[in-house]
Every structure is written in C-alpha cells, then in structure tokens.
Scaffold this motif. Structure first.
Motif, PDB file in Angstrom:
ATOM      1  N   MET A   1       0.856  -1.185   0.000  1.00 56.15           N
ATOM      2  CA  MET A   1       0.000   0.000   0.000  1.00 56.15           C
ATOM      3  C   MET A   1       0.888   1.230   0.000  1.00 56.15           C
ATOM      4  O   MET A   1       2.012   1.180   0.492  1.00 56.15           O
ATOM      5  CB  MET A   1      -0.897   0.037   1.241  1.00 56.15           C
ATOM      6  N   TYR A   2       0.361   2.329  -0.520  1.00 56.10           N
ATOM      7  CA  TYR A   2       1.069   3.604  -0.458  1.00 56.10           C
ATOM      8  C   TYR A   2       0.216   4.571   0.344  1.00 56.10           C
ATOM      9  O   TYR A   2      -0.980   4.731   0.072  1.00 56.10           O
ATOM     10  CB  TYR A   2       1.321   4.163  -1.860  1.00 56.10           C
ATOM     11  N   SER A   3       0.817   5.189   1.335  1.00 59.00           N
ATOM     12  CA  SER A   3       0.126   6.157   2.180  1.00 59.00           C
ATOM     13  C   SER A   3       0.460   7.560   1.691  1.00 59.00           C
ATOM     14  O   SER A   3       1.633   7.922   1.598  1.00 59.00           O
ATOM     15  CB  SER A   3       0.574   5.986   3.637  1.00 59.00           C
ATOM     16  N   TYR A   4      -0.563   8.344   1.356  1.00 61.01           N
ATOM     17  CA  TYR A   4      -0.365   9.702   0.852  1.00 61.01           C
ATOM     18  C   TYR A   4      -0.369  10.706   1.991  1.00 61.01           C
ATOM     19  O   TYR A   4      -1.324  10.758   2.768  1.00 61.01           O
ATOM     20  CB  TYR A   4      -1.473  10.068  -0.140  1.00 61.01           C
ATOM     21  N   ASP A   5       0.686  11.502   2.074  1.00 62.47           N
ATOM     22  CA  ASP A   5       0.712  12.614   3.006  1.00 62.47           C
ATOM     23  C   ASP A   5      -0.184  13.696   2.404  1.00 62.47           C
ATOM     24  O   ASP A   5       0.028  14.118   1.266  1.00 62.47           O
ATOM     25  CB  ASP A   5       2.142  13.122   3.180  1.00 62.47           C
ATOM     26  N   ASN A   6      -1.189  14.118   3.112  1.00 66.57           N
ATOM     27  CA  ASN A   6      -2.186  15.068   2.597  1.00 66.57           C
ATOM     28  C   ASN A   6      -2.885  14.539   1.349  1.00 66.57           C
ATOM     29  O   ASN A   6      -3.194  15.292   0.432  1.00 66.57           O
ATOM     30  CB  ASN A   6      -1.556  16.440   2.310  1.00 66.57           C
ATOM     31  N   GLY A   7      -3.124  13.238   1.297  1.00 66.76           N
ATOM     32  CA  GLY A   7      -3.745  12.603   0.135  1.00 66.76           C
ATOM     33  C   GLY A   7      -5.188  12.991  -0.096  1.00 66.76           C
ATOM     34  O   GLY A   7      -5.722  12.787  -1.180  1.00 66.76           O
ATOM     35  N   CYS A   8      -5.841  13.569   0.894  1.00 63.03           N
ATOM     36  CA  CYS A   8      -7.238  13.982   0.722  1.00 63.03           C
ATOM     37  C   CYS A   8      -7.358  15.064  -0.344  1.00 63.03           C
ATOM     38  O   CYS A   8      -8.412  15.218  -0.954  1.00 63.03           O
ATOM     39  CB  CYS A   8      -7.818  14.463   2.045  1.00 63.03           C
ATOM     40  N   ASP A   9      -6.277  15.823  -0.595  1.00 61.91           N
ATOM     41  CA  ASP A   9      -6.272  16.893  -1.597  1.00 61.91           C
ATOM     42  C   ASP A   9      -5.974  16.405  -3.001  1.00 61.91           C
ATOM     43  O   ASP A   9      -6.143  17.153  -3.951  1.00 61.91           O
ATOM     44  CB  ASP A   9      -5.203  17.943  -1.245  1.00 61.91           C
ATOM     45  N   PHE A  10      -5.505  15.193  -3.166  1.00 65.58           N
ATOM     46  CA  PHE A  10      -5.037  14.681  -4.448  1.00 65.58           C
ATOM     47  C   PHE A  10      -6.180  14.647  -5.455  1.00 65.58           C
ATOM     48  O   PHE A  10      -7.162  13.953  -5.256  1.00 65.58           O
ATOM     49  CB  PHE A  10      -4.465  13.276  -4.250  1.00 65.58           C
ATOM     50  N   SER A  11      -6.088  15.416  -6.563  1.00 68.88           N
ATOM     51  CA  SER A  11      -7.208  15.448  -7.504  1.00 68.88           C
ATOM     52  C   SER A  11      -6.807  15.498  -8.971  1.00 68.88           C
ATOM     53  O   SER A  11      -7.659  15.647  -9.817  1.00 68.88           O
ATOM     54  CB  SER A  11      -8.116  16.640  -7.197  1.00 68.88           C
ATOM     55  N   HIS A  12      -5.522  15.373  -9.321  1.00 69.08           N
ATOM     56  CA  HIS A  12      -5.192  15.428 -10.745  1.00 69.08           C
ATOM     57  C   HIS A  12      -5.588  14.124 -11.422  1.00 69.08           C
ATOM     58  O   HIS A  12      -5.884  13.135 -10.767  1.00 69.08           O
ATOM     59  CB  HIS A  12      -3.727  15.806 -10.969  1.00 69.08           C
ATOM     60  N   PRO A  13      -5.629  14.105 -12.770  1.00 65.75           N
ATOM     61  CA  PRO A  13      -6.162  12.938 -13.473  1.00 65.75           C
ATOM     62  C   PRO A  13      -5.302  11.682 -13.420  1.00 65.75           C
ATOM     63  O   PRO A  13      -5.692  10.656 -13.930  1.00 65.75           O
ATOM     64  CB  PRO A  13      -6.329  13.421 -14.912  1.00 65.75           C
ATOM     65  N   GLY A  14      -4.126  11.754 -12.805  1.00 65.37           N
ATOM     66  CA  GLY A  14      -3.328  10.545 -12.638  1.00 65.37           C
ATOM     67  C   GLY A  14      -3.993   9.609 -11.648  1.00 65.37           C
ATOM     68  O   GLY A  14      -5.080   9.877 -11.147  1.00 65.37           O
ATOM     69  N   CYS A  15      -3.340   8.533 -11.346  1.00 65.26           N
ATOM     70  CA  CYS A  15      -3.968   7.538 -10.484  1.00 65.26           C
ATOM     71  C   CYS A  15      -4.115   8.036  -9.053  1.00 65.26           C
ATOM     72  O   CYS A  15      -5.197   8.326  -8.610  1.00 65.26           O
ATOM     73  CB  CYS A  15      -3.175   6.241 -10.521  1.00 65.26           C
TER      74      CYS A  15
END
Length: 135
Positions: free
Chosen positions: A106-120
């Motif tokens: 698994m990959y844990s995103y720091d501040n991942g709640c904001d991630f919105s670009h069209p990549g995965c």
C-alpha cells in the motif's frame, strides 16, 4: 439447536479476492482490497467516530478524497493506494518458504485527501462521520 449455514465461494480474479456468502438467505460479497483499506483506515484514525474506506476511481479520478467524502457528508482524514494483483506467495502454515519476498503493498499519501489530478493517486479515501451518513 439453531442451524446456521454459511456457504463460501472464494474467487481469485483480476479485481482481487472476493468472498461470496449467504447468511440467512441474503447475499454478502466481501472484496479483499476493500477489507484491507477499511482496516488500515480504522487503524490510522484517532478519536471516536465511524470510519469508512470509500473507493476512488483510478486512473483518471478527477475528484479528490475531500470531495468524495463530502458527498457522503463525511470528513476525509487519509488516503491510500492499495496495489492490486500482488504476487501469490506459497502457503505458509508450517514454514516461511517465501521469506523476504514482498507480498501485499500500500502507499500512504501525506495530505492525500487533496489529491485530484487525473493521474492515479489514491484509490481509497479514509472518511469519518456520524452513523447513518451513508444512508
């Protein structure tokens, strides 16, 4: 004595391991990746509230986890990418034949709640909120 029958059918497919069961005549389907995300989100949460791991479309998801959680009147607190189709390791009930071989990841995103670009990006959003929020 009350009889309780649980019929399990385990299917391994490209979408992940799913367990299909019937309980009191109602179908239940559990996806292994959903369960992994749910347990990781629950472990990460600090405080007292209900926790959900909501799926996020990947690749091409244009909504952020903040948006996905907010649509359900929930609050995003973390985001993860559960890598699917891990290598199949040998059965290990009596030994560790695949010692040191990576399995689940698994990959844990720091501040991942904001991630919105069209990549995965994240494919699961960790959300919290009141019971019944998902209706």
């Amino acid at each position: 004595m009350t009889a309780f029958w649980l019929i399990l059918v385990v299917t391994l497919c490209s979408a992940g391991v799913e367990v299909t069961a019937t309980c009191y005549g109602y179908p239940l389907v559990y996806n292994f990746y959903d369960m992994l995300a749910q347990s990781t989100c629950t472990a990460k949460f600090s405080g007292s509230d209900n926790v959900w791991a909501l799926r996020r479309t990947c690749p091409g998801g244009t909504k952020s986890c903040y948006q996905i959680c907010a649509e359900k009147t929930l609050t995003c607190f973390q985001a993860y990418h559960v890598y699917k189709n891990p290598p199949i390791l040998a059965e290990n009930s009596n030994s560790q034949p695949d010692q040191g071989v990576p399995g689940l990841s698994m990959y844990s995103y720091d501040n991942g709640c904001d991630f919105s670009h069209p990549g995965c990006g994240p494919n699961y959003c960790c959300c919290s909120g009141p019971d019944g929020a998902l209706g």
